[in-house]
Design an enzyme around this catalytic site. Structure first.
Site, PDB file in Angstrom:
ATOM      1  N   SER A 115       0.816  -1.207   0.000  1.00 27.68           N
ATOM      2  CA  SER A 115       0.000   0.000   0.000  1.00 27.68           C
ATOM      3  C   SER A 115       0.853   1.263   0.000  1.00 27.68           C
ATOM      4  CB  SER A 115      -0.902   0.006   1.241  1.00 27.68           C
ATOM      5  OG  SER A 115      -1.576   1.248   1.375  1.00 27.68           O
ATOM      6  N   TYR A 137      -2.163   5.056  -4.399  1.00 31.09           N
ATOM      7  CA  TYR A 137      -3.266   5.990  -4.216  1.00 31.09           C
ATOM      8  C   TYR A 137      -2.941   7.245  -5.024  1.00 31.09           C
ATOM      9  CZ  TYR A 137      -5.836   3.546  -0.528  1.00 31.09           C
ATOM     10  OH  TYR A 137      -6.606   2.655   0.169  1.00 31.09           O
ATOM     11  N   THR A 163      -5.461   2.501  -7.343  1.00 33.45           N
ATOM     12  CA  THR A 163      -6.780   2.483  -6.708  1.00 33.45           C
ATOM     13  C   THR A 163      -7.545   3.733  -7.121  1.00 33.45           C
ATOM     14  OG1 THR A 163      -6.039   1.167  -4.828  1.00 33.45           O
ATOM     15  CG2 THR A 163      -7.998   2.501  -4.499  1.00 33.45           C
ATOM     16  N   LYS A 239      -7.776  -0.768  -9.832  1.00 32.96           N
ATOM     17  CA  LYS A 239      -8.508  -1.378  -8.716  1.00 32.96           C
ATOM     18  C   LYS A 239      -9.645  -0.470  -8.266  1.00 32.96           C
ATOM     19  CE  LYS A 239      -7.725  -3.263  -4.052  1.00 32.96           C
ATOM     20  NZ  LYS A 239      -8.700  -2.432  -3.308  1.00 32.96           N
ATOM     21  N   HIS A 263     -13.900  -1.969  -2.238  1.00 33.02           N
ATOM     22  CA  HIS A 263     -12.994  -1.564  -1.162  1.00 33.02           C
ATOM     23  C   HIS A 263     -13.373  -2.226   0.166  1.00 33.02           C
ATOM     24  CE1 HIS A 263      -9.702   1.516  -1.035  1.00 33.02           C
ATOM     25  NE2 HIS A 263      -9.773   1.234   0.247  1.00 33.02           N
TER      26      HIS A 263
END
Length: 370
Positions: A115, A137, A163, A239, A263
């Site tokens: 992440s 992100y 994402t 995603k 999510h």
């Protein structure tokens, strides 16, 4: 909402003891951060219920004496069609955090998706020897985004997972009620100095983590996604797809894979369960990219259900955090071992010798609309 439980979300028998140990070892506000969803948590609950509505039609008289769970995802050999989902701030659950989970993933022969909000540096996670995919992100600052992509490329990450479903963080009432903030020892290790200060700033009735992401995150448009596709040679995974039209647009932007995901019930409450949208997304992309699935996966049978509905593989989230909280690397390894054995056994019982046969299984329920 501390301590609130949904009966539908209880752990499956193979992981129930591990989940109990994790719950006992975890501070209540951290447990709520891990287990909670957005709004009234209707999507969180629906994810699990939707899996149980997918009934498999097993094959017999197939001379299947063994089952091989191995395959390939985006060109990587995998021991089973599963990835460790990107999950933030894993040091909340164990000091080794992402390092422990990555080591367990390496030993299990599955990729580890790191992440943007990792609590250990990217370099240290890559040094575990895991097959690391980097989840991006969409930071508002373009330079910060590009620096993260460059680091992932230079360190040998195998894929880039963007994402796209977090323009803002969904309102997670458990965190709001707890006034959830990150403890001092847990930092966003991939971000620059001071960029996670808001996540450590307590305020009554406010989730500091949500305030932090609100200040930092944006959402890509199609032209920006296309620019990123031109910028990197890494396989590109998008995603957060639920609508088949969005899946087609991701393919047009050059995506090598999409992840059908809500999510984990943590964004729009009331969103459709991911597994319910999987067949339509598979049809929409028409084999032009791989289709992965997350949100609600708990058992090896769930993995088989996803394969039968057209997924190339799944991402597993919360159960791995149970393992991490309960027993660090050994706990994560235990969860992956249980899922692998359950998948192998489910394939045998369904008459599937390999993943190709699993993809050919018939189902009843959501796929046919019965």
């Amino acid at each position: 909402m501390t301590g609130t439980e949904h009966p539908a979300l209880s752990a499956p028998p193979g992981l129930a003891e591990l989940r109990r140990a994790a719950h006992a070892a975890t501070a209540p506000e951290v447990w709520d951060f891990v287990e909670g969803g957005s709004g009234r948590e209707t999507t969180l609950t629906a994810n699990r219920a939707a899996f149980d509505e997918v009934a498999l039609v097993p094959r017999v008289l197939t001379d299947v004496a063994s089952a091989d769970c191995g395959g390939r995802l985006l060109g990587s050999d995998v021991a089973m069609p599963l990835l460790v989902a990107p999950m933030a701030y894993q040091r909340l659950l164990h000091p080794d955090g992402e390092l422990a989970a990555a080591r367990a993933a390496r030993a299990a022969g599955v990729p580890f998706v790191l992440s943007t909000l990792s609590s250990h540096p990217m370099e240290a996670v890559v040094d575990t020897g895991a097959d690391v995919w980097f989840q991006l992100y969409w930071l508002r600052e373009r330079q910060a985004r590009e620096e993260l992509v460059a680091r992932a490329e230079q360190l040998g990450c195998r894929a880039l997972v963007v994402t796209v479903d977090v323009p803002v963080m969904g309102r997670r009432w458990r965190d709001v009620g707890n006034g959830f903030t990150l403890p001092p020892h847990v930092r966003a290790a991939l971000l620059g100095p001071g960029l996670d200060d808001l996540a450590h700033r307590p305020a009554s009735g406010v989730s500091a983590v949500a305030a932090h992401t609100r200040s930092l995150f944006g959402v890509p448009n199609l032209s920006e996604l296309e620019r990123l596709r031109r910028r990197t040679e890494l396989p590109l995974v998008v995603k957060g797809i639920l609508d088949p039209q969005d899946a087609r647009r991701a393919v047009e932007c050059g995506a090598d894979a999409v992840v059908v995901s809500n999510h984990g019930g943590r964004q729009l409450d009331g969103a459709v369960p991911s597994i319910a949208q999987l067949p339509a997304v598979v049809d929409a992309v028409g084999g032009q990219c791989e289709v992965l699935l997350d949100s609600g996966v708990r058992t090896g049978t769930d993995v088989l259900r996803a394969l039968a509905l057209g997924a190339a593989g799944v991402l597993l989230g919360r159960p791995l955090l149970w393992g991490l909280a309960a027993d660090g690397e050994k706990g994560v390894a235990r969860v992956l071992s249980v899922l692998h054995e359950e998948l192998r056994e489910s394939m045998l019982l369904a008459g599937c010798a390999d993943l190709a046969a699993a993809a050919g299984l018939n189902t009843r329920g959501r796929r046919q609309g019965d």
